[in-house]
Every structure is written in structure tokens, then in C-alpha cells.
Scaffold this motif. Sequence first.
Motif, PDB file in Angstrom:
ATOM      1  N   TYR A  32      51.551 -80.137-100.249  1.00 56.99           N
ATOM      2  CA  TYR A  32      52.586 -80.209-101.284  1.00 56.99           C
ATOM      3  C   TYR A  32      52.571 -78.963-102.172  1.00 56.99           C
ATOM      4  O   TYR A  32      53.608 -78.390-102.490  1.00 56.99           O
ATOM      5  CB  TYR A  32      52.446 -81.473-102.135  1.00 56.99           C
ATOM      6  N   TRP A  65      47.944 -93.307 -96.959  1.00 59.03           N
ATOM      7  CA  TRP A  65      48.383 -91.908 -97.163  1.00 59.03           C
ATOM      8  C   TRP A  65      49.636 -91.695 -96.303  1.00 59.03           C
ATOM      9  O   TRP A  65      49.812 -92.401 -95.290  1.00 59.03           O
ATOM     10  CB  TRP A  65      47.290 -90.908 -96.755  1.00 59.03           C
ATOM     11  N   PRO A  66      50.482 -90.736 -96.632  1.00 61.26           N
ATOM     12  CA  PRO A  66      51.630 -90.449 -95.758  1.00 61.26           C
ATOM     13  C   PRO A  66      51.202 -89.913 -94.392  1.00 61.26           C
ATOM     14  O   PRO A  66      50.030 -89.634 -94.157  1.00 61.26           O
ATOM     15  CB  PRO A  66      52.410 -89.380 -96.541  1.00 61.26           C
TER      16      PRO A  66
HETATM   17  O1  173 Z   1      47.551 -91.005-103.299  1.00 58.53           O
HETATM   18  C1  173 Z   1      48.349 -91.652-102.618  1.00 58.53           C
HETATM   19  O2  173 Z   1      48.028 -92.256-101.602  1.00 58.53           O
HETATM   20  C2  173 Z   1      49.739 -91.693-103.040  1.00 58.53           C
HETATM   21  O3  173 Z   1      50.107 -92.556-103.799  1.00 58.53           O
HETATM   22  C3  173 Z   1      50.660 -90.672-102.516  1.00 58.53           C
HETATM   23  C4  173 Z   1      52.008 -90.687-102.909  1.00 58.53           C
HETATM   24  C5  173 Z   1      52.856 -89.717-102.425  1.00 58.53           C
HETATM   25  C6  173 Z   1      52.409 -88.773-101.559  1.00 58.53           C
HETATM   26  C7  173 Z   1      51.092 -88.757-101.172  1.00 58.53           C
HETATM   27  C8  173 Z   1      50.219 -89.712-101.643  1.00 58.53           C
END
Ligand code: 173
Length: 324
Positions: free
Chosen positions: A43, A205-206
Motif C-alpha cells: 500500500y 488479510w486481503p
Molecule cells: O489488518 C487487517 O487485517 C485489516 O483490517 C486490513 C484492512 C484493509 C487492508 C488490509 C488489512
Amino acid sequence: MTAHRTSPSRFLFVVAAMLAPGLVAAQEATLRMVSAFAENGIYVQHLQKWLQTFNSEGKGTLQINFIGGPKAIPTFEVGNAVKSGVVDMALSTGAFYTNVMPEADFLKLTQVPVAEQRRNGAFAAINELWMQKANMVYLGRMVENQPFHLYLNKKIDKPDLTGLKIRITPVYRDFFAGLGASVVTTPPGEVYTALERNVVDGYGWPIGGIFDLNWHEKTKYRVDPGFYDAEVSIVMNVDAYRKLDTRQKAFLDKQVAALEAMNGFWKTYAADETARQEKAGIQTIRFDAAGTKAWTDKAYEAGWATAMKANPDFAQKLKTLTAK
Ligand code: 173
């Protein structure tokens, strides 16, 4: 005799300048920005590309000074830091600032692109609420097409998480707990240690990003399909936003539009990361047809139920405008 040295045209210019500060060659302003996500993760890497262009095109207009990730401000403190103006802007996800407003976490439930949300009024409704409850402008959504998954070190064959301890954030809480998991909330920065010490049997997690902090070393399975859509966005302190002049606001808008226009990246990234996980030996867990349907249905039922309880009006509006 100074009076007649001020020519009429100069006088008019000064009056115009006083009435419309946006027309005057303004000072360059610099915004202080932090990220709730780690600096070496995807990100912030994606954000850095944008910041480079922003700061080169914004010379003389607007600059962003990126201060850093969770070492500068801890993940779950970032929302309050933006709200109070300790920083001007942040890259975060709503789940990290439910301590500011519970509605922040609803945005994971949206199923239409942010471009559509801007057209159909959802984006304006989000901004109205964010301004009122969090003193924030919701500037733009930087991540789309990144469904969340459950990653595990123990095999399961149906949507039942009884006896499993799972690392969560608010994103996953009601879904995983509803399936019987015992849950523990941690910022991303603590996931590796929790896995290493066997404090948890898995984590949410994504689809993308598990390699960034080496979690793949401690991950055996991924449960498919994914659910929701990771919402990672840029938010800004309202007072900092109001201080910008017309030209600076226009520049900011243009750059945010350019950032959202790059969101096609995430679909490709999801495919790449899926392949990379397979290569790394992470096995996919798939349930039978009934199990698969139950998995997805329960995710959305749990998510919307929590939203409806926390803020029925906003949840209903968001659901009408963005759910499929
Ligand atoms: O930390 C996480 O698992 C979480 O809430 C999140 C949200 C968006 C993108 C990556 C992680």
C-alpha cells in the motif's frame, strides 16, 4: 503625496486579491501525512509512486511530506491523529479507526467501484458522515478488488472455526466469531510474532500483501473464496482541508482522481499474489457448494448486521447504494 502613485489598475488588483485569495499566486503549502500500514508494504509502495508525481507536479502549489508508517503513529491511533489535526492526512483503512467512528469499517462491504460511488451519492454520504463524526474529509479510495481471506495453519473442511484462535481486526470480528473462532485483535505489525509463537492458528488479510511481512513463512492454507473488499483510503483533517485555497484544492482533487484511476492495478496484483501464494506452497481450502455459499452469505450477513446495529440510517443508505 503617496495617493496618486497607486494607479487605479493596481488598486483594483489589490481589491480583487483581497476578495478572492484563490486568484493570487499563493504560497506553497505542505501537508503532513502518515500511513497506518507498514512502509515496506504494497500500500505504501503504491502510495509512494503517487506522492512522487504529486510532489513534482505540485511544486509551488501543494506538497505532501510523508512522515512514515506505524512507527510514527501506531496503526490504531492514526484515525485520532487525523481527527485532532496532529497530522493532516493519512493512508488507512476504516477498521483501524472504529475508535473514532464505528461506521469506518462499513466500507469493506461496498460492492460497486468507487467511481460508481462518486456518481450515485454514496461518496457524498460518506463524506458528510466522516466530516460530522471524525472531522475528516474522505478524499479517495486507493484500493479496490482486494477481497479478504482467512489464512490458516490448521486444515478445516467446512465453514466452522470452533476451536481456532484467529488474529483479526474489526473487519473480520463478527464473521469469524460467528463461526465459532476465538479472536484476538492485533495491528498488522504483530501478526508475524503471533504466528511464530503459535498464539494464533490463522489470520485475516486481503489476497495481496502476505509476503510483505514474511507471513507466508508461517502460513499453510488460504480459505477461498475471499469476502468483502479491502478499503484503503486517504483521509484528511477537515481544518487542514479548509485552509487550502481554490488552486490547491483543485490540484489535490486532480491528483486524487489520478490515484483512483490507477485502481485497475489491484486486479492484476490479486492474480499475481494468488499465483505467488501457490508457488510458495500455500494450499487452497475450498468447501463444497453448500459450504461455499454459507461462507460468503455469513460474511455479508455478519457485516451488515453489525453495521445496521451501529448506525441503521447510514448502513441502509450504503447498502442501497453499494450492495449487490
Ligand atoms: O489488518 C487487517 O487485517 C485489516 O483490517 C486490513 C484492512 C484493509 C487492508 C488490509 C488489512
